[in-house]
Design a protein around this motif. Structure first.
Motif, mmCIF file in Angstrom:
data_model
loop_
_atom_site.group_PDB
_atom_site.id
_atom_site.type_symbol
_atom_site.label_atom_id
_atom_site.label_comp_id
_atom_site.label_asym_id
_atom_site.label_seq_id
_atom_site.Cartn_x
_atom_site.Cartn_y
_atom_site.Cartn_z
ATOM 1 N N ALA A 193 0.833 -1.200 0.000
ATOM 2 C CA ALA A 193 0.000 0.000 0.000
ATOM 3 C C ALA A 193 0.870 1.252 0.000
ATOM 4 O O ALA A 193 0.572 2.238 -0.699
ATOM 5 C CB ALA A 193 -0.934 -0.011 1.208
ATOM 6 N N THR A 194 1.947 1.241 0.776
ATOM 7 C CA THR A 194 2.865 2.385 0.838
ATOM 8 C C THR A 194 3.527 2.621 -0.512
ATOM 9 O O THR A 194 3.625 3.764 -0.989
ATOM 10 C CB THR A 194 3.941 2.146 1.917
ATOM 11 O OG1 THR A 194 3.312 1.997 3.189
ATOM 12 C CG2 THR A 194 4.909 3.314 1.970
ATOM 13 N N ILE A 195 3.989 1.541 -1.150
ATOM 14 C CA ILE A 195 4.609 1.655 -2.472
ATOM 15 C C ILE A 195 3.606 2.190 -3.493
ATOM 16 O O ILE A 195 3.946 3.055 -4.315
ATOM 17 C CB ILE A 195 5.160 0.284 -2.921
ATOM 18 C CG1 ILE A 195 6.351 -0.122 -2.038
ATOM 19 C CG2 ILE A 195 5.578 0.320 -4.389
ATOM 20 C CD1 ILE A 195 6.809 -1.546 -2.264
ATOM 21 N N CYS B 161 -6.540 -0.707 -0.586
ATOM 22 C CA CYS B 161 -5.574 -1.800 -0.440
ATOM 23 C C CYS B 161 -5.901 -2.679 0.760
ATOM 24 O O CYS B 161 -5.715 -3.903 0.714
ATOM 25 C CB CYS B 161 -4.167 -1.241 -0.301
ATOM 26 S SG CYS B 161 -3.490 -0.502 -1.810
ATOM 27 N N GLU B 162 -6.380 -2.071 1.818
ATOM 28 C CA GLU B 162 -6.733 -2.824 3.021
ATOM 29 C C GLU B 162 -7.793 -3.873 2.713
ATOM 30 O O GLU B 162 -7.763 -4.989 3.245
ATOM 31 C CB GLU B 162 -7.258 -1.859 4.096
ATOM 32 C CG GLU B 162 -7.583 -2.489 5.424
ATOM 33 C CD GLU B 162 -6.373 -2.908 6.232
ATOM 34 O OE1 GLU B 162 -6.543 -3.672 7.207
ATOM 35 O OE2 GLU B 162 -5.247 -2.476 5.895
ATOM 36 N N SER C 184 -4.042 9.546 -0.789
ATOM 37 C CA SER C 184 -3.350 8.426 -0.144
ATOM 38 C C SER C 184 -4.298 7.657 0.771
ATOM 39 O O SER C 184 -4.220 6.427 0.866
ATOM 40 C CB SER C 184 -2.156 8.938 0.667
ATOM 41 O OG SER C 184 -1.166 9.468 -0.186
ATOM 42 N N LYS C 185 -5.211 8.364 1.433
ATOM 43 C CA LYS C 185 -6.170 7.712 2.319
ATOM 44 C C LYS C 185 -7.055 6.746 1.535
ATOM 45 O O LYS C 185 -7.295 5.614 1.975
ATOM 46 C CB LYS C 185 -7.040 8.744 3.029
ATOM 47 C CG LYS C 185 -8.063 8.132 3.977
ATOM 48 C CD LYS C 185 -8.889 9.204 4.676
ATOM 49 C CE LYS C 185 -9.931 8.576 5.596
ATOM 50 N NZ LYS C 185 -10.760 9.626 6.281
ATOM 51 N N ILE D 48 1.822 6.516 -7.061
ATOM 52 C CA ILE D 48 0.794 7.422 -7.565
ATOM 53 C C ILE D 48 1.219 8.870 -7.354
ATOM 54 O O ILE D 48 1.018 9.733 -8.219
ATOM 55 C CB ILE D 48 -0.558 7.160 -6.873
ATOM 56 C CG1 ILE D 48 -1.057 5.750 -7.193
ATOM 57 C CG2 ILE D 48 -1.599 8.194 -7.303
ATOM 58 C CD1 ILE D 48 -1.272 5.459 -8.649
ATOM 59 N N GLY D 49 1.831 9.136 -6.207
ATOM 60 C CA GLY D 49 2.320 10.484 -5.937
ATOM 61 C C GLY D 49 3.351 10.934 -6.954
ATOM 62 O O GLY D 49 3.328 12.084 -7.422
#
Length: 246
Positions: free
Chosen positions: A122-124, A171-172, A164-165, A129-130
């Motif tokens: 999820a972080t990647i 992803c969760e 990001s949220k 995307i950023g």
């Protein structure tokens, strides 16, 4: 959730759910002109359009889709179709058994649990995307390994206002997803499409076939994630219409 409708409501209904970090129109607008013999509903998932607020829960989005189908379509869909995240949501809706569906069409469903890799992935995803939103590139080896060699479709279908949220909450759901056991009772037909260059959809198709042995698994050569939908919309629509008419 927001819903866009096209065509005559008296015709057979087809509801589409788009992929993560994309939008309903970015995914499906190119095939709408081929589906004039059907009543098309595009579900805009929360966080993926200006009309739908930030995503809190994909499970709640599934609740909203069920509510819409019950209130507007008598609880019945002729076909439910989803791409990527949308295909995972479609499996969830079928598995819940709260609405009636004749045909299920899945494009690159993601049904493999990531376990301890959920948070890193999820972080990647968020960082990638950023970078794209800032006009920067993602290393080619990384894009090729996840999306398929030389695949630009996912970038071209990117919903640039995603947060990001929203990505983390999506992803969760997707990376920790469990197929409902009640899906074994589904009596409709299931068509699973995937590109030959996709890693996880191949595993997902094999897993879902353990629940629904009649699932038809169709592989498109030289295709990565979203490529068949985005780059070959006319062929995509033709194949889908053949399935709908079968």
């Amino acid at each position: 959730m927001n819903f866009l409708t096209f065509g005559d409501g008296k015709k057979k209904s087809v509801l589409f759910i788009h992929g993560m970090a994309s939008s309903a129109m970015l995914c499906y607008e190119p095939i709408l002109k081929y589906l004039k013999d059907y009543y098309v509903i595009l579900a805009e998932v929360d966080g993926h359009s200006p009309a739908a607020g930030e995503l809190e829960s994909l499970a709640k989005c599934c609740d909203e889709i069920e509510k819409y189908v019950k209130e507007n379509l008598g609880g019945r869909l002729y076909c439910l179709s989803g791409f990527s995240m949308g295909a995972t949501m479609a499996v969830e809706l079928i598995g819940r058994r709260n609405i009636e569906v004749n045909k299920l069409h899945l494009d690159a469903a993601f049904l493999i649990k990531m376990g301890v890799l959920t948070k890193p992935y999820a972080t990647i995803f968020c960082k990638s995307i950023g970078r794209l939103n800032r006009g920067k590139r993602i290393p080619k080896f990384l894009m090729d390994s996840v999306m398929g060699k030389d695949n630009k479709s996912v970038v071209e279908m990117l919903y640039k206002d995603i947060t990001s949220k929203t990505i983390k909450n999506a992803c969760e759901f997707v990376y920790k997803y469990d197929i409902p056991d009640k899906i074994r009772d589904f009596e409709g037909s299931v068509l699973f499409w995937r590109g030959a260059n996709e890693k996880y959809p191949e595993k997902s198709a094999a897993l879902l076939k353990q629940y629904i042995p009649t699932l038809r698994d169709i592989v498109f050569e030289n295709m990565g994630h979203g490529q068949y939908l985005h780059e070959n919309s006319a062929e995509y629509a033709k194949g889908l219409i053949e399935y709908l008419a079968d």
